[in-house]
Scaffold this motif. Structure first.
Motif, PDB file in Angstrom:
ATOM      1  N   ALA A  64     -12.466  51.283  -4.665  1.00 13.68           N
ATOM      2  CA  ALA A  64     -11.559  50.219  -4.233  1.00 13.68           C
ATOM      3  C   ALA A  64     -12.343  48.968  -3.858  1.00 13.68           C
ATOM      4  CB  ALA A  64     -10.706  50.690  -3.051  1.00 13.68           C
ATOM      5  N   MET A  69     -10.076  45.682  -3.812  1.00 12.14           N
ATOM      6  CA  MET A  69      -8.737  46.037  -3.342  1.00 12.14           C
ATOM      7  C   MET A  69      -8.841  46.949  -2.125  1.00 12.14           C
ATOM      8  SD  MET A  69      -7.317  47.176  -7.083  1.00 12.14           S
ATOM      9  CE  MET A  69      -5.647  46.648  -7.230  1.00 12.14           C
ATOM     10  N   SER A  70      -7.746  47.050  -1.392  1.00  7.63           N
ATOM     11  CA  SER A  70      -7.691  48.035  -0.316  1.00  7.63           C
ATOM     12  C   SER A  70      -7.585  49.409  -0.960  1.00  7.63           C
ATOM     13  CB  SER A  70      -6.484  47.796   0.593  1.00  7.63           C
ATOM     14  OG  SER A  70      -5.283  48.154  -0.074  1.00  7.63           O
ATOM     15  N   HIS A  73      -3.877  50.305  -1.899  1.00  8.18           N
ATOM     16  CA  HIS A  73      -3.361  49.561  -3.049  1.00  8.18           C
ATOM     17  C   HIS A  73      -4.087  49.980  -4.325  1.00  8.18           C
ATOM     18  CE1 HIS A  73      -1.629  46.413  -5.439  1.00  8.18           C
ATOM     19  NE2 HIS A  73      -2.832  45.939  -5.736  1.00  8.18           N
ATOM     20  N   PHE A  74      -5.393  50.171  -4.223  1.00  7.21           N
ATOM     21  CA  PHE A  74      -6.186  50.585  -5.375  1.00  7.21           C
ATOM     22  C   PHE A  74      -5.682  51.917  -5.927  1.00  7.21           C
ATOM     23  CE2 PHE A  74      -9.709  53.322  -6.828  1.00  7.21           C
ATOM     24  CZ  PHE A  74     -10.036  52.653  -7.995  1.00  7.21           C
ATOM     25  N   ALA A  77      -2.309  51.445  -7.694  1.00  9.38           N
ATOM     26  CA  ALA A  77      -2.464  50.690  -8.943  1.00  9.38           C
ATOM     27  C   ALA A  77      -3.202  51.526  -9.989  1.00  9.38           C
ATOM     28  CB  ALA A  77      -3.201  49.384  -8.690  1.00  9.38           C
TER      29      ALA A  77
END
Length: 146
Positions: A64, A69-70, A73-74, A77
């Motif tokens: 991540a 990205m956090s 969220h990673f 996604a």
């Protein structure tokens, strides 16, 4: 091909174009990157980087961070784009590289486990059994016999 015909046709084409003079051990072609839904999507460069750094821990947090990205969220996604979790993708990459080394070199199984990030040969053995139905030593013997 992906742009013109979609992911499924592109993946099938890629699998068909990967040719070997002779496959030993009764194993079908195995490519972790081809199994992921979109290996060339936004996470393609990250997966290529991960493959080059398999001896690193490669935690979700590490991936991540590399993707900017956090972790939460990673993960979301990544699953949405590739169809698998980051940790499963890393394990697939490790298995693919380890299989190639086991079949094509005389390196000790312990060394292959270390280089590919499994750390422990027993962990690698269990991953091989899950992926191929047999341990690394059996794959090595089969590749040498063929």
């Amino acid at each position: 091909i992906t742009e013109d015909y979609g992911d499924e046709v592109a993946q099938n084409t890629a699998r068909q174009l990967v040719l070997y003079h002779r496959r030993s051990g009764g194993q079908s072609q195995f490519s972790s990157l081809l199994e992921l839904k979109t290996p060339n999507g936004r996470f393609g460069p990250l997966l290529a980087w991960a493959r080059e750094n398999l001896d690193a821990p490669l935690t979700v947090e590490d991936l991540a961070d590399k993707a900017g990205m956090s972790s939460r969220h990673f993960t979301r996604a990544f699953i949405a784009e590739t169809g698998t979790t980051p940790s499963k993708a890393v394990e697939r990459l490790r298995i693919e590289v380890a299989r190639q080394r086991v079949q094509s070199s005389g390196e000790a199984i312990e060394r292959v486990a270390e280089i590919t990030g499994f750390r422990d040969p027993e962990r690698m053995r269990r991953a091989f059994i899950r992926a191929f139905g047999q341990p690394p030593q059996s794959l090595r013997r089969a590749s040498r016999a063929g």
